[in-house]
Design an enzyme around this catalytic site. Structure first.
Site, PDB file in Angstrom:
ATOM      1  CG  ASP A 192      57.339  82.115  93.533  1.00 45.25           C
ATOM      2  OD1 ASP A 192      57.487  81.387  94.521  1.00 45.25           O
ATOM      3  OD2 ASP A 192      56.348  82.837  93.371  1.00 45.25           O
ATOM      4  CE  LYS A 219      53.578  88.200  88.398  1.00 35.98           C
ATOM      5  NZ  LYS A 219      54.711  87.614  89.153  1.00 35.98           N
TER       6      LYS A 219
END
Length: 269
Positions: free
Chosen positions: A115, A22
């Site tokens: 999230d 990421k």
């Protein structure tokens, strides 16, 4: 394009291990030391239901997180892609149980998960669901966390009030998705944030042969997790105990049939 971006990449280490990367922009993590401290803290976490963070890079403009690669896609891909086969209800129950275990570990380690959504649930080589470690590395500003998916943002988190009970709420939305086979819309999410109702309808393709007892227990669990006030939501231990009982009762699935059920009073009050 916003200057605060993130990109997901796939790679391979020298020993052949596949990895997921990421990549953030520097604007997403301007504080180099904060990024490093957070990555190191998450890298120490180890649990069989959690994808391991195995490295990071913080040099000049680079902000990278390196994790184990999960080869069998995400829950979102399996649950919402019309081209894929409908998930079996036993697998949906397994997802709920495994992710609850991962959240219990995170709470025990005082690691808040941000999230939580179907994209963060990944399947390993054995097709076991695991929780992505990327959701544990979140930039904080003035003690507030910024959720990137409004549909899974618990009430209160809009104002930065994140706690273990926030994770329970997001788990309730995830459970709702598993029951319904559809994602919550942004409009419904905003209604929930404002304290209005979230309807829960069971997908008849998944749960038509589910016993009334199991169906009711699942709906009630989702409803309790989605209470507006954090104090009214169950603890993670209560969630796990309830799911264990539901799995035990589900041993006789297929003997009775139920029609799609709707919780009309599913209000976050």
């Amino acid at each position: 394009m916003s200057s605060v971006f993130k990109v997901f990449l796939r790679g391979r280490l020298h020993d052949g291990q596949q990895i997921a990367v990421k990549r953030f922009s520097k604007d997403a993590w301007p504080d180099e030391e904060q990024f490093r401290e957070k990555a190191i803290a998450v890298g120490r976490l180890r649990h069989r239901r959690l994808v391991n963070l195995i490295g990071y890079c913080c040099h000049e403009n680079e902000r990278l997180l390196v994790a184990e690669f999960m080869p069998n896609n995400s829950l979102a891909r399996h649950l919402f892609n019309v081209k894929t086969k409908i998930m079996e209800r036993s697998r949906c129950l397994k997802v709920a149980c495994y992710i609850a275990e991962a959240l219990e570990y995170c709470i025990k380690e005082h690691a808040l998960y941000y999230d939580l959504n179907p994209h963060k649930v990944l399947f390993d080589e054995a097709s076991n669901p695991c929780l992505s470690c990327f959701g544990l590395v979140k930039n904080l500003e003035d003690a507030r966390c910024f959720h990137t998916n409004i549909a899974y943002t618990p009430p209160g988190c809009v104002y930065g009030m994140t706690s273990a009970k926030s994770m329970i709420y997001s788990f309730g939305i995830l459970l709702r998705d598993l029951l319904r086979g559809k994602q919550i819309s942004n409009e419904q999410a905003m209604d929930a944030i404002l304290g209005t109702s979230i309807p829960i309808v069971m997908d008849s393709r998944l749960w038509a042969k589910c016993s009334a007892e199991v169906a009711t227990a699942l709906l009630e669990l989702a409803y309790h997790c989605l209470q507006y006030k954090p104090i009214d939501r169950p603890s993670i231990k209560d969630v796990i105990a309830t799911l264990a009982q539901i799995q035990s009762n589900a041993a006789g699935l297929g003997q009775h049939k139920t029609t799609p059920m709707h919780v009309g009073n599913s209000e976050a009050s």
